[in-house]
Design an enzyme around this catalytic site. Structure first.
Site, PDB file in Angstrom:
ATOM      1  CD1 TRP A 181      -1.177   9.359  -3.943  1.00 13.03           C
ATOM      2  CD2 TRP A 181      -1.219  10.770  -2.208  1.00 13.03           C
ATOM      3  NE1 TRP A 181      -2.380  10.006  -3.972  1.00 13.03           N
ATOM      4  CE2 TRP A 181      -2.445  10.885  -2.924  1.00 13.03           C
ATOM      5  CE3 TRP A 181      -1.031  11.573  -1.076  1.00 13.03           C
ATOM      6  CZ2 TRP A 181      -3.455  11.759  -2.546  1.00 13.03           C
ATOM      7  CZ3 TRP A 181      -2.034  12.433  -0.700  1.00 13.03           C
ATOM      8  CH2 TRP A 181      -3.229  12.526  -1.430  1.00 13.03           C
ATOM      9  N   GLY A 182       2.841   7.010  -0.524  1.00 13.49           N
ATOM     10  CA  GLY A 182       4.120   6.315  -0.464  1.00 13.49           C
ATOM     11  C   GLY A 182       5.337   7.204  -0.338  1.00 13.49           C
TER      12      GLY A 182
ATOM     13  CG  LEU B 258       3.172  -1.629   9.352  1.00 11.59           C
ATOM     14  CD1 LEU B 258       2.497  -2.140   8.074  1.00 11.59           C
ATOM     15  CD2 LEU B 258       2.551  -2.275  10.587  1.00 11.59           C
TER      16      LEU B 258
ATOM     17  CB  CYS C 176      -5.331  24.070   8.940  1.00  6.85           C
ATOM     18  SG  CYS C 176      -6.786  22.999   9.049  1.00  6.85           S
TER      19      CYS C 176
END
Length: 395
Positions: free
Chosen positions: A190-191, A184, A366
């Site tokens: 986006w995989g 899971l 950042c």
């Protein structure tokens, strides 16, 4: 990939307004800002590439009265610049000066975060709509070929694609993946992880995301792999998996939901499985989200501290390993920035100059925060009952 500014990293901010700072009057706020910045080794209208150059009056007043929100909005408006914006923030944050600016505004923001559940089921979808649904073409121009939108692992990498593949392989090895396992991915993006794990380790994956653009793009891109992409809130998942991974999603969960998140993972993880949590983290439990980031980039975001994660896993998981490679996020963000600047002409007409300045400010501020070690990147490896014989660290 080089930007449109110059070949050197020194010129990280281009298209600066031509307004001369010599004509800007020196107010009391201007003099106070000079004194404060001097403590961080910064100058107003100085010659160093990390110094702040004022293009219009009123910037010190906005920064002192509104803190990070006023400073960021003034930059978006073109009121100030710094050639090395990333280094400006690295020095500012390393000095600790930003902590004390406009405490009343910060107290209001902190109270809002503390009292409200900003990441409830309804609000949780806002970040997908505002940030992740900007368009896959836009992100493809900035990210690596697998579209990994999290910190790369640069220990032996020479470029962004190598760093992201190294990160994905590191996770697979930490989880001890084997062919046929079912994994899971909470917040699958986006995989990138799912595709890498299926192609290199022979596993099946189920991924959940709150971004419609991400889910649709990933389904089309990886139609031939044993992957399932669901547009689903993580709290609704209730089925067993051999292992669980969550890469760069926990930052959106919120402190009021940390325990529910961990209970969901514990419910879905098999007794002998492992859960790898990859998340940005903060150094202090009681600090709150940067107001500019919350408004313009990641609405309702909430970085966890080590103590908060510890509270959330208490009695549910054994902490097998904790790995910090936050300095690698600096390199990742700077690589994204270079790609963004190189690709900007394709998006300028659609998004406009104010978006460009907003996105530049986001990436470079950042990068400076990670460079200053003001925020961290952790990978936690968790088990439900403890690994028999002990967990051997993978690096």
């Amino acid at each position: 990939m080089q930007s449109k500014c110059e070949d050197s990293l020194v010129s990280r901010s281009c298209n600066t307004p031509d307004t001369s700072s010599e004509s800007i009057p020196r107010s009391g706020s201007h003099r106070l800002a000079e004194e404060l910045l001097d403590k961080a080794g910064l100058r107003l209208d100085g010659r160093a590439p990390w110094d702040m150059r004022l293009n219009r009056p009123g910037v010190p007043e906005r920064a002192l009265s509104e803190g990070s929100l006023g400073l960021g909005e003034a930059y978006m408006d073109g009121d100030w610049d710094a050639e090395q914006l990333d280094e400006f923030f690295a020095r500012l944050l390393r000095s600790g000066l930003a902590d004390g600016v406009n405490p009343m505004a910060m107290l209001f923001h902190a109270a809002r975060v503390k009292l409200l559940n900003l990441q409830n089921r309804k609000r949780a979808w806002q970040v997908g709509e505002q940030h992740y649904d900007l368009g896959s073409d836009f992100y493809a121009s900035m990210l690596d070929p697998r579209m990994a939108y999290t910190c790369g692992y640069w220990r032996e990498a020479d470029n962004l694609a190598e760093a992201q593949d190294a990160k994905l392989d590191l996770i697979c090895r930490k989880l001890r993946l084997e062919p046929g396992m079912r994994v899971l991915d909470i917040g699958c993006g986006w995989g990138s992880f799912m595709s890498y794990a299926a192609q290199h380790y022979g596993v099946e994956c189920v991924g959940v995301t709150i971004s419609r653009d991400q889910a649709e793009w990933a389904r089309q891109r990886y139609a031939g792999l044993p992957l399932e992409f669901r547009l689903q809130d993580y709290r609704d998942v209730d089925e067993p998996f051999d292992h669980i991974v969550s890469i760069g999603m926990f930052e959106h969960v919120g402190r009021k939901n940390h325990r529910v998140y961990m209970e969901t993972a514990a419910r879905c993880l098999k007794d002998d499985g492992l859960f790898l949590l990859h998340t940005i983290g903060k150094n202090r439990r009681h600090s709150t989200t940067d107001r500019w980031i919350d408004k313009y980039i990641f609405p309702n975001g909430d970085l966890p501290s080590i103590g908060q994660i510890g509270d959330a896993v208490d009695g549910l998981f054994v902490v097998e390993d904790l790995h910090n490679f936050g300095a690698d996020y600096d390199k990742t963000l700077m690589a994204w920035y270079d790609n963004f600047e190189a690709a900007w002409p394709r998006f300028a007409g659609q998004m406009g100059e104010r978006f460009r300045r907003m996105w530049r400010y986001y990436l470079l501020s950042c990068a400076g925060a990670f460079r200053a070690r003001d925020i961290q990147l952790w990978q936690w490896v968790l088990s439900k009952k403890g690994v028999v014989g002990g967990y051997q660290r993978v690096s």
